[in-house]
Write a protein that holds these residues in place. Sequence first.
Motif, PDB file in Angstrom:
ATOM      1  N   ALA A  39       0.593  -1.070  -0.092  1.00 16.18           N
ATOM      2  CA  ALA A  39      -0.036   0.284   0.077  1.00 16.18           C
ATOM      3  C   ALA A  39       0.831   1.541   0.402  1.00 16.18           C
ATOM      4  CB  ALA A  39      -0.681  -0.031   1.283  1.00 16.18           C
ATOM      5  N   ILE A  40       1.424   1.212   0.538  1.00 15.16           N
ATOM      6  CA  ILE A  40       2.424   2.101   0.718  1.00 15.16           C
ATOM      7  C   ILE A  40       3.917   2.670  -0.381  1.00 15.16           C
ATOM      8  CG2 ILE A  40       4.860   3.781   1.984  1.00 15.16           C
ATOM      9  CD1 ILE A  40       4.059   2.429   4.954  1.00 15.16           C
ATOM     10  N   PHE A  41       4.292   1.295  -0.382  1.00  8.47           N
ATOM     11  CA  PHE A  41       5.551   1.282  -1.496  1.00  8.47           C
ATOM     12  C   PHE A  41       4.408   1.787  -2.862  1.00  8.47           C
ATOM     13  CE2 PHE A  41       7.977   0.336   1.855  1.00  8.47           C
ATOM     14  CZ  PHE A  41       9.090   1.387   1.757  1.00  8.47           C
ATOM     15  N   TYR A  42       3.639   1.529  -3.614  1.00 14.80           N
ATOM     16  CA  TYR A  42       3.431   0.582  -4.921  1.00 14.80           C
ATOM     17  C   TYR A  42       2.787   2.499  -5.434  1.00 14.80           C
ATOM     18  CZ  TYR A  42       2.638  -3.605  -5.723  1.00 14.80           C
ATOM     19  OH  TYR A  42       3.159  -4.843  -5.819  1.00 14.80           O
ATOM     20  N   ASN A  43       3.050   3.406  -4.026  1.00 14.09           N
ATOM     21  CA  ASN A  43       2.679   4.667  -4.757  1.00 14.09           C
ATOM     22  C   ASN A  43       3.366   5.281  -5.188  1.00 14.09           C
ATOM     23  OD1 ASN A  43       0.238   7.253  -4.630  1.00 14.09           O
ATOM     24  ND2 ASN A  43       1.767   7.950  -3.521  1.00 14.09           N
ATOM     25  N   ILE A  44       4.325   4.975  -4.425  1.00 13.75           N
ATOM     26  CA  ILE A  44       5.937   5.757  -4.793  1.00 13.75           C
ATOM     27  C   ILE A  44       6.411   5.353  -6.123  1.00 13.75           C
ATOM     28  CG2 ILE A  44       8.382   6.201  -4.048  1.00 13.75           C
ATOM     29  CD1 ILE A  44       7.377   5.777  -1.282  1.00 13.75           C
ATOM     30  N   SER A  45       6.003   4.521  -6.170  1.00 16.56           N
ATOM     31  CA  SER A  45       7.050   3.360  -7.488  1.00 16.56           C
ATOM     32  C   SER A  45       5.726   3.737  -8.768  1.00 16.56           C
ATOM     33  CB  SER A  45       6.661   2.221  -7.520  1.00 16.56           C
ATOM     34  OG  SER A  45       5.960   1.551  -7.387  1.00 16.56           O
ATOM     35  N   GLY A  46       4.736   4.473  -8.643  1.00 13.48           N
ATOM     36  CA  GLY A  46       3.730   5.059  -9.519  1.00 13.48           C
ATOM     37  C   GLY A  46       2.170   3.732  -9.734  1.00 13.48           C
ATOM     38  N   ALA A  47       2.456   2.355  -8.755  1.00 13.55           N
ATOM     39  CA  ALA A  47       2.120   1.321  -9.895  1.00 13.55           C
ATOM     40  C   ALA A  47       0.215   2.031  -9.480  1.00 13.55           C
ATOM     41  CB  ALA A  47       2.140  -0.028  -9.037  1.00 13.55           C
ATOM     42  N   VAL A  48       0.107   2.896  -8.282  1.00 12.05           N
ATOM     43  CA  VAL A  48      -1.787   3.383  -8.087  1.00 12.05           C
ATOM     44  C   VAL A  48      -1.540   4.788  -8.727  1.00 12.05           C
ATOM     45  CG1 VAL A  48      -3.174   3.689  -6.653  1.00 12.05           C
ATOM     46  CG2 VAL A  48      -1.316   1.863  -6.108  1.00 12.05           C
ATOM     47  N   GLN A  49      -2.152   5.065  -9.560  1.00 12.97           N
ATOM     48  CA  GLN A  49      -2.672   6.150  -9.946  1.00 12.97           C
ATOM     49  C   GLN A  49      -4.400   6.170 -10.054  1.00 12.97           C
ATOM     50  OE1 GLN A  49      -1.151   5.803 -14.391  1.00 12.97           O
ATOM     51  NE2 GLN A  49       1.017   5.291 -13.341  1.00 12.97           N
ATOM     52  N   GLN A  50      -4.081   8.309  -9.953  1.00 17.92           N
ATOM     53  CA  GLN A  50      -5.692   8.313 -10.119  1.00 17.92           C
ATOM     54  C   GLN A  50      -5.852   7.841 -12.104  1.00 17.92           C
ATOM     55  OE1 GLN A  50      -7.895   9.063  -8.920  1.00 17.92           O
ATOM     56  NE2 GLN A  50      -6.956  10.423  -7.214  1.00 17.92           N
ATOM     57  N   PRO A  51      -7.422   7.275 -11.727  1.00 16.50           N
ATOM     58  CA  PRO A  51      -7.668   7.809 -13.477  1.00 16.50           C
ATOM     59  C   PRO A  51      -7.405   8.747 -13.707  1.00 16.50           C
ATOM     60  CG  PRO A  51      -9.297   6.528 -12.102  1.00 16.50           C
ATOM     61  CD  PRO A  51      -8.121   7.131 -10.563  1.00 16.50           C
ATOM     62  N   LYS A  52      -8.099   9.060 -14.747  1.00 16.00           N
ATOM     63  CA  LYS A  52      -7.417  10.167 -16.153  1.00 16.00           C
ATOM     64  C   LYS A  52      -8.831  10.071 -16.716  1.00 16.00           C
ATOM     65  CE  LYS A  52      -2.473  10.171 -16.019  1.00 16.00           C
ATOM     66  NZ  LYS A  52      -1.051   9.994 -16.393  1.00 16.00           N
ATOM     67  N   GLY A  53      -8.603  11.267 -17.574  1.00 13.78           N
ATOM     68  CA  GLY A  53      -9.811  11.797 -18.891  1.00 13.78           C
ATOM     69  C   GLY A  53     -11.052  11.638 -17.849  1.00 13.78           C
ATOM     70  N   ASP A  54     -12.239  10.305 -19.159  1.00 10.58           N
ATOM     71  CA  ASP A  54     -13.684  10.454 -18.511  1.00 10.58           C
ATOM     72  C   ASP A  54     -14.015  10.009 -17.017  1.00 10.58           C
ATOM     73  OD1 ASP A  54     -14.357  12.577 -20.942  1.00 10.58           O
ATOM     74  OD2 ASP A  54     -14.927  10.942 -21.543  1.00 10.58           O
ATOM     75  N   ASP A  55     -13.219   8.900 -17.066  1.00  9.21           N
ATOM     76  CA  ASP A  55     -12.959   8.254 -15.646  1.00  9.21           C
ATOM     77  C   ASP A  55     -12.509   9.210 -14.358  1.00  9.21           C
ATOM     78  OD1 ASP A  55     -13.144   5.759 -16.653  1.00  9.21           O
ATOM     79  OD2 ASP A  55     -11.730   4.999 -17.202  1.00  9.21           O
ATOM     80  N   ALA A  56     -11.855   9.798 -14.123  1.00  9.51           N
ATOM     81  CA  ALA A  56     -11.581  10.520 -13.310  1.00  9.51           C
ATOM     82  C   ALA A  56     -13.016  11.767 -12.468  1.00  9.51           C
ATOM     83  CB  ALA A  56     -10.396  11.350 -13.611  1.00  9.51           C
ATOM     84  N   ASN A  57     -13.577  12.354 -13.851  1.00 14.68           N
ATOM     85  CA  ASN A  57     -15.190  12.785 -13.518  1.00 14.68           C
ATOM     86  C   ASN A  57     -16.430  12.287 -13.688  1.00 14.68           C
ATOM     87  OD1 ASN A  57     -12.850  15.333 -14.077  1.00 14.68           O
ATOM     88  ND2 ASN A  57     -12.941  14.642 -16.306  1.00 14.68           N
ATOM     89  N   ARG A  58     -16.348  10.976 -13.355  1.00 18.37           N
ATOM     90  CA  ARG A  58     -17.824  10.566 -13.536  1.00 18.37           C
ATOM     91  C   ARG A  58     -17.845  10.855 -11.737  1.00 18.37           C
ATOM     92  NH1 ARG A  58     -17.329   4.291 -14.600  1.00 18.37           N
ATOM     93  NH2 ARG A  58     -14.994   4.215 -13.929  1.00 18.37           N
ATOM     94  N   GLU A  59     -19.275  10.625 -12.019  1.00 17.57           N
ATOM     95  CA  GLU A  59     -19.799  10.671 -10.535  1.00 17.57           C
ATOM     96  C   GLU A  59     -19.764   9.580  -9.601  1.00 17.57           C
ATOM     97  OE1 GLU A  59     -24.358  12.668 -10.276  1.00 17.57           O
ATOM     98  OE2 GLU A  59     -22.767  14.117 -11.396  1.00 17.57           O
ATOM     99  N   TRP A  60     -20.232   9.446  -8.492  1.00 22.07           N
ATOM    100  CA  TRP A  60     -19.522   8.026  -7.601  1.00 22.07           C
ATOM    101  C   TRP A  60     -21.248   7.239  -7.551  1.00 22.07           C
ATOM    102  CZ3 TRP A  60     -16.202   6.290  -6.072  1.00 22.07           C
ATOM    103  CH2 TRP A  60     -14.979   7.164  -5.959  1.00 22.07           C
ATOM    104  N   ASN A  61     -22.621   8.122  -8.073  1.00 27.69           N
ATOM    105  CA  ASN A  61     -23.778   6.623  -8.441  1.00 27.69           C
ATOM    106  C   ASN A  61     -23.774   6.432  -9.672  1.00 27.69           C
ATOM    107  OD1 ASN A  61     -23.296   9.274 -10.157  1.00 27.69           O
ATOM    108  ND2 ASN A  61     -26.056   9.395  -9.595  1.00 27.69           N
ATOM    109  N   ILE A  62     -22.516   6.834 -10.274  1.00 25.52           N
ATOM    110  CA  ILE A  62     -22.398   6.491 -11.896  1.00 25.52           C
ATOM    111  C   ILE A  62     -21.577   5.416 -11.478  1.00 25.52           C
ATOM    112  CG2 ILE A  62     -21.594   6.267 -14.138  1.00 25.52           C
ATOM    113  CD1 ILE A  62     -23.171   9.161 -14.126  1.00 25.52           C
ATOM    114  N   ILE A  63     -20.138   5.478 -10.858  1.00 26.45           N
ATOM    115  CA  ILE A  63     -19.063   4.650 -10.910  1.00 26.45           C
ATOM    116  C   ILE A  63     -19.658   3.933 -10.288  1.00 26.45           C
ATOM    117  CG2 ILE A  63     -16.962   4.385  -9.617  1.00 26.45           C
ATOM    118  CD1 ILE A  63     -16.504   7.578  -9.734  1.00 26.45           C
TER     119      ILE A  63
END
Length: 288
Positions: A39-63
Amino acid sequence: MAGTAFTVLGLCLTLLCLLNFIFVFGTGVEFIRFISLQAIFYNISGAVQQPKGDDANREWNIILRDPRVLRPLAVDLGLIIVFILQHSLMATSTIKRWITGIFGVLQRSLYVFSTSVVLQVIMRYWQPVRDAPLIWSASTVPWNTWIPLICFVLHFFAWLIIFTIILIFDYAELMGVKQIYYYCLGLEDPLSMKSLRAQRLYSHLRHPVYLEFLLILWAVPCLSLDRVLLATLFTLYLTCGHSLDEQDYRYLRVQLDRKLEIFSREEITYGQLLAANGSRSENADKEQ
């Protein structure tokens, strides 16, 4: 002849206990990697990334209606439920008596073995949610360096406290090693030889690492939906299993004071022995 048979039985039980200890210890090490380091080092290495584009802007009720999100959450929920059922049902008095009637002194060893097997299943079949935004994420400079570092330090000290508490609570007994050792010596179950106050404490304190494990669950640099599910359900489970009262706290305080007194006494004795050895060395040098 009976003595020889008892010796063979003792050797077989000891071998099973040793193999079980190795398996449980290895599972514990792998669980630390799964619950903390990953949980800690995957974030440092970049393995955990925020979705980009349309996926990042979707509302939670749709997600939360997206099959790509629901499918891994359903698998993870099932895995956690299996763990909770195994860990709780096998700790009930009825199941304990039934297992003891069949496996005898191996009851505790079988419990920790079953727990380790379930944890292995969870770690191998856990499904991360990759198609939903993170609840929070330390992704901006300089927090993408400092937050993981702070989390690592917190996790390190939390695990250190957990290992210390486990040792204080008799690690050999928790692992089922002492039960087999006592059996080979012809003694009763270790728990039955403890005081009534200690037995009362153990019945209330099924999880002696409550606060430390909560810190490990929630103190992460990025929080995904599957981590929220894991942390929430484990928090509720630990809370339900944590029912200490004032009498238990008084007993814990007394035991802690006694152990600190023993450690202080041993430290003083060790210091006196060092001083005595130093004096002897000085006298020997003078005589020469």
